[in-house]
Design a protein around this motif. Structure first.
Motif, PDB file in Angstrom:
ATOM      1  N   TRP A   1       2.154  -6.744   1.814  1.00  0.00           N
ATOM      2  CA  TRP A   1       2.744  -5.567   1.174  1.00  0.00           C
ATOM      3  C   TRP A   1       2.875  -4.420   2.182  1.00  0.00           C
ATOM      4  O   TRP A   1       3.907  -3.745   2.234  1.00  0.00           O
ATOM      5  N   GLU A   2       1.836  -4.190   2.962  1.00  0.00           N
ATOM      6  CA  GLU A   2       1.871  -3.121   3.947  1.00  0.00           C
ATOM      7  C   GLU A   2       2.985  -3.352   4.961  1.00  0.00           C
ATOM      8  O   GLU A   2       3.623  -2.399   5.422  1.00  0.00           O
ATOM      9  N   TYR A   3       3.249  -4.616   5.278  1.00  0.00           N
ATOM     10  CA  TYR A   3       4.311  -4.946   6.229  1.00  0.00           C
ATOM     11  C   TYR A   3       5.681  -4.547   5.685  1.00  0.00           C
ATOM     12  O   TYR A   3       6.451  -3.836   6.358  1.00  0.00           O
ATOM     13  N   VAL A   4       6.026  -4.969   4.445  1.00  0.00           N
ATOM     14  CA  VAL A   4       7.365  -4.668   3.925  1.00  0.00           C
ATOM     15  C   VAL A   4       7.525  -3.171   3.648  1.00  0.00           C
ATOM     16  O   VAL A   4       8.612  -2.611   3.845  1.00  0.00           O
ATOM     17  N   VAL A   5       6.448  -2.510   3.223  1.00  0.00           N
ATOM     18  CA  VAL A   5       6.507  -1.067   2.974  1.00  0.00           C
ATOM     19  C   VAL A   5       6.771  -0.307   4.271  1.00  0.00           C
ATOM     20  O   VAL A   5       7.613   0.599   4.325  1.00  0.00           O
ATOM     21  N   ALA A   6       6.069  -0.690   5.340  1.00  0.00           N
ATOM     22  CA  ALA A   6       6.268  -0.030   6.638  1.00  0.00           C
ATOM     23  C   ALA A   6       7.669  -0.294   7.179  1.00  0.00           C
ATOM     24  O   ALA A   6       8.333   0.615   7.697  1.00  0.00           O
ATOM     25  N   LYS A   7       8.134  -1.529   7.038  1.00  0.00           N
ATOM     26  CA  LYS A   7       9.468  -1.879   7.518  1.00  0.00           C
ATOM     27  C   LYS A   7      10.563  -1.116   6.770  1.00  0.00           C
ATOM     28  O   LYS A   7      11.650  -0.876   7.315  1.00  0.00           O
ATOM     29  N   ALA A   8      10.270  -0.736   5.524  1.00  0.00           N
ATOM     30  CA  ALA A   8      11.246   0.024   4.734  1.00  0.00           C
ATOM     31  C   ALA A   8      11.246   1.501   5.091  1.00  0.00           C
ATOM     32  O   ALA A   8      12.028   2.276   4.537  1.00  0.00           O
ATOM     33  N   GLY A   9      10.350   1.903   6.003  1.00  0.00           N
ATOM     34  CA  GLY A   9      10.365   3.273   6.499  1.00  0.00           C
ATOM     35  C   GLY A   9       9.405   4.230   5.841  1.00  0.00           C
ATOM     36  O   GLY A   9       9.480   5.442   6.072  1.00  0.00           O
ATOM     37  N   PHE A  10       8.474   3.733   5.030  1.00  0.00           N
ATOM     38  CA  PHE A  10       7.505   4.625   4.388  1.00  0.00           C
ATOM     39  C   PHE A  10       6.393   4.984   5.375  1.00  0.00           C
ATOM     40  O   PHE A  10       6.050   4.206   6.275  1.00  0.00           O
ATOM     41  N   THR A  11       5.801   6.155   5.173  1.00  0.00           N
ATOM     42  CA  THR A  11       4.762   6.630   6.086  1.00  0.00           C
ATOM     43  C   THR A  11       3.356   6.369   5.570  1.00  0.00           C
ATOM     44  O   THR A  11       2.399   6.412   6.338  1.00  0.00           O
ATOM     45  N   LYS A  12       3.234   6.102   4.263  1.00  0.00           N
ATOM     46  CA  LYS A  12       1.907   5.947   3.671  1.00  0.00           C
ATOM     47  C   LYS A  12       1.979   4.985   2.491  1.00  0.00           C
ATOM     48  O   LYS A  12       2.952   4.974   1.742  1.00  0.00           O
ATOM     49  N   CYS A  13       0.911   4.190   2.333  1.00  0.00           N
ATOM     50  CA  CYS A  13       0.867   3.216   1.245  1.00  0.00           C
ATOM     51  C   CYS A  13      -0.558   3.136   0.695  1.00  0.00           C
ATOM     52  O   CYS A  13      -1.518   3.017   1.463  1.00  0.00           O
ATOM     53  N   ILE A  14      -0.702   3.218  -0.619  1.00  0.00           N
ATOM     54  CA  ILE A  14      -2.009   3.128  -1.266  1.00  0.00           C
ATOM     55  C   ILE A  14      -1.970   1.991  -2.288  1.00  0.00           C
ATOM     56  O   ILE A  14      -1.033   1.901  -3.080  1.00  0.00           O
ATOM     57  N   VAL A  15      -2.992   1.135  -2.276  1.00  0.00           N
ATOM     58  CA  VAL A  15      -3.101   0.042  -3.243  1.00  0.00           C
ATOM     59  C   VAL A  15      -4.255   0.347  -4.194  1.00  0.00           C
ATOM     60  O   VAL A  15      -5.382   0.583  -3.762  1.00  0.00           O
ATOM     61  N   LYS A  16      -3.956   0.355  -5.505  1.00  0.00           N
ATOM     62  CA  LYS A  16      -4.974   0.645  -6.519  1.00  0.00           C
ATOM     63  C   LYS A  16      -5.124  -0.561  -7.446  1.00  0.00           C
ATOM     64  O   LYS A  16      -4.248  -0.827  -8.277  1.00  0.00           O
ATOM     65  N   PRO A  17      -6.224  -1.321  -7.349  1.00  0.00           N
ATOM     66  CA  PRO A  17      -6.456  -2.422  -8.298  1.00  0.00           C
ATOM     67  C   PRO A  17      -6.727  -1.860  -9.697  1.00  0.00           C
ATOM     68  O   PRO A  17      -7.296  -0.781  -9.843  1.00  0.00           O
ATOM     69  N   ILE A  18      -6.329  -2.596 -10.735  1.00  0.00           N
ATOM     70  CA  ILE A  18      -6.535  -2.124 -12.107  1.00  0.00           C
ATOM     71  C   ILE A  18      -7.165  -3.206 -12.994  1.00  0.00           C
ATOM     72  O   ILE A  18      -7.093  -3.146 -14.208  1.00  0.00           O
ATOM     73  N   HIS A  19      -7.786  -4.212 -12.397  1.00  0.00           N
ATOM     74  CA  HIS A  19      -8.405  -5.313 -13.142  1.00  0.00           C
ATOM     75  C   HIS A  19      -7.413  -5.961 -14.102  1.00  0.00           C
ATOM     76  O   HIS A  19      -7.711  -6.228 -15.265  1.00  0.00           O
ATOM     77  N   ALA A  20      -6.207  -6.182 -13.604  1.00  0.00           N
ATOM     78  CA  ALA A  20      -5.170  -6.928 -14.312  1.00  0.00           C
ATOM     79  C   ALA A  20      -4.497  -7.808 -13.271  1.00  0.00           C
ATOM     80  O   ALA A  20      -4.853  -7.762 -12.084  1.00  0.00           O
ATOM     81  N   ILE A  21      -3.552  -8.633 -13.691  1.00  0.00           N
ATOM     82  CA  ILE A  21      -2.872  -9.499 -12.711  1.00  0.00           C
ATOM     83  C   ILE A  21      -2.193  -8.664 -11.627  1.00  0.00           C
ATOM     84  O   ILE A  21      -2.340  -8.949 -10.443  1.00  0.00           O
ATOM     85  N   PRO A  22      -1.446  -7.606 -11.972  1.00  0.00           N
ATOM     86  CA  PRO A  22      -0.861  -6.782 -10.913  1.00  0.00           C
ATOM     87  C   PRO A  22      -1.788  -5.666 -10.463  1.00  0.00           C
ATOM     88  O   PRO A  22      -2.795  -5.361 -11.126  1.00  0.00           O
ATOM     89  N   SER A  23      -1.464  -5.068  -9.348  1.00  0.00           N
ATOM     90  CA  SER A  23      -2.095  -3.831  -8.876  1.00  0.00           C
ATOM     91  C   SER A  23      -1.007  -2.770  -8.811  1.00  0.00           C
ATOM     92  O   SER A  23       0.180  -3.061  -8.961  1.00  0.00           O
ATOM     93  N   ILE A  24      -1.435  -1.525  -8.598  1.00  0.00           N
ATOM     94  CA  ILE A  24      -0.489  -0.418  -8.411  1.00  0.00           C
ATOM     95  C   ILE A  24      -0.391  -0.148  -6.907  1.00  0.00           C
ATOM     96  O   ILE A  24      -1.407   0.027  -6.238  1.00  0.00           O
ATOM     97  N   ILE A  25       0.816  -0.143  -6.394  1.00  0.00           N
ATOM     98  CA  ILE A  25       1.064   0.123  -4.976  1.00  0.00           C
ATOM     99  C   ILE A  25       1.968   1.349  -4.890  1.00  0.00           C
ATOM    100  O   ILE A  25       3.090   1.339  -5.401  1.00  0.00           O
ATOM    101  N   ILE A  26       1.473   2.396  -4.281  1.00  0.00           N
ATOM    102  CA  ILE A  26       2.222   3.649  -4.207  1.00  0.00           C
ATOM    103  C   ILE A  26       2.624   3.901  -2.757  1.00  0.00           C
ATOM    104  O   ILE A  26       1.776   3.908  -1.853  1.00  0.00           O
ATOM    105  N   ALA A  27       3.919   4.062  -2.537  1.00  0.00           N
ATOM    106  CA  ALA A  27       4.439   4.303  -1.194  1.00  0.00           C
ATOM    107  C   ALA A  27       5.081   5.686  -1.128  1.00  0.00           C
ATOM    108  O   ALA A  27       5.771   6.106  -2.066  1.00  0.00           O
ATOM    109  N   TYR A  28       4.828   6.386  -0.024  1.00  0.00           N
ATOM    110  CA  TYR A  28       5.352   7.750   0.166  1.00  0.00           C
ATOM    111  C   TYR A  28       6.306   7.764   1.357  1.00  0.00           C
ATOM    112  O   TYR A  28       6.024   7.137   2.384  1.00  0.00           O
TER     113      TYR A  28
END
Length: 369
Positions: free
Chosen positions: A341-368
């Motif tokens: 995830w960090e690879y594709v986010v960085a390649k898309a030109g974002f400067t910051k990425c935060i991953v927040k697990p939520i005890h579900a199948i998906p997590s929340i990934i916030i890119a700035y």
């Protein structure tokens, strides 16, 4: 006749018997895979018959006779279906001590098998057990061999998205399935990133399907104006809703402008190059100074130390199985690790990425930006 009393011979006999026991245990475990489709078919049968609805409408635990009468079906066949589903803990069975009458009642799982309701997962079961979605599994090995022809294309001669565009009934089932999953997961997602939406005036839901996700979001955060963005044939049948604008187009070509982009269970449908394109267009659609892109997708944990409890171990198993779904149903889709995830986010030109697990199948990934 020679007598078997030699210690070495006895040891060999015991070792042989132990080996046969291991083979028998392995054979029993293999039968679980041989018959793995049976449970899936029985659950589909329960949904199509409307067993959960009949029980709920009855208002109290129900006998087999009452249930078969309500459903207008064979008591003997229904008994056999219920016997399996009770064993699998999808329904609960109680027996009265006085006359030994059996009564059936709902469980938390079977409540999700109703065809309607805020927490229904019936559409998701019916989608994944449909002939359209089952056929590609027979072509999975061909996909694995040297990245061969995608399994869905091998089964149907075109991609899932091309197939959906030509078959409105399947498109509706697909969108209903995605919506029912979102209805259950979205409240947890919104709770997990409520502060992210503070000060956000507009949100574009990229790949938003019938708009159920953005409608739920606006109910939770009424100051937000929503844009439901998906392919034209999808949004043209989406219901109108106050505060939601439907926009048709391809996320591989453009994304409507908004303060934030929301992308839920979409990016795993695509390979890295397409993901980077979608994320780059999302980055360009939000303000550079305060914009954000909120992704909701699975994050696979590969290292043992990353998994700290039994629930997380179960979630990892589900994420790995969904990765197989991506392999069977999409051309390049996959579930990703945090590093991927960090690879594709960085390649898309974002400067910051935060991953927040939520005890579900998906997590929340916030890119700035």
């Amino acid at each position: 006749m020679a007598r078997v009393n030699d210690g070495e011979t006895k040891t060999k006999i015991l070792e042989t018997l132990e080996e046969k026991d291991e083979v028998l245990e392995a054979a029993i475990d293999t039968w679980k895979y041989v018959l793995g489709y049976v449970e899936m078919a029985a659950v589909k049968c329960a949904i199509e018959l409307g067993i959960s609805e009949a029980m709920e409408n009855h208002g109290r635990p129900i006998t087999l006779s009452e249930l078969s009468s309500s459903l207008a079906c064979s008591p003997s066949s229904l008994h056999r279906i219920m016997r399996l589903l009770v064993h699998q803990k999808l329904f609960k069975e109680t027996i009265t001590p006085e006359d030994h009458t059996k009564y059936y009642s709902l469980t938390p799982i079977s409540r999700l098998l109703k065809n309607h309701g805020d927490h229904s997962m019936a559409a998701l079961v019916l989608l994944e057990t449909s002939p359209v979605m089952l056929a590609p599994w027979h072509a999975l090995s061909g996909r694995v061999r040297d990245e061969g022809r995608p399994a869905f294309e091998a089964a149907h001669g075109e991609s899932l998205w091309e197939y959906n565009a030509k078959h409105p009934r399947h498109t509706k089932l697909f969108n209903d399935a995605m919506a029912c999953n979102a209805r259950i997961v979205l409240p947890v997602v919104l709770k997990g990133c409520a502060e992210v939406f503070e000060g956000v005036g507009t949100v574009v839901d990229v790949g938003g399907g019938n708009g159920s996700t953005i409608r739920t979001m606006i109910k939770a955060f009424p100051w937000i104006k929503g844009i439901n963005f998906d392919l034209p044939h999808v949004v043209e049948v989406a219901p109108e809703s106050e505060g939601v604008e439907h926009v048709g187009g391809s996320m591989l070509e453009f994304v409507p402008k908004a303060d934030a982009a929301f992308v839920m269970n979409v990016l795993h449908d695509w390979g890295d190059e397409e993901c980077i394109t979608i994320l780059r267009l999302c980055r360009e659609a939000v303000p550079k100074d305060k914009g954000k892109v909120i992704m909701v997708d699975a994050v696979i944990k590969e290292e043992k130390h990353e998994i700290d409890d039994e629930k997380e171990e179960k979630l990892k198993g589900l994420r790995l199985m969904i990765d197989m779904v991506m392999m069977a149903h999409t051309t390049t889709g996959k579930e990703r690790t945090q590093q991927e995830w960090e690879y594709v986010v960085a390649k898309a030109g974002f400067t910051k990425c935060i991953v927040k697990p939520i005890h579900a199948i998906p997590s929340i990934i916030i890119a700035y930006p």
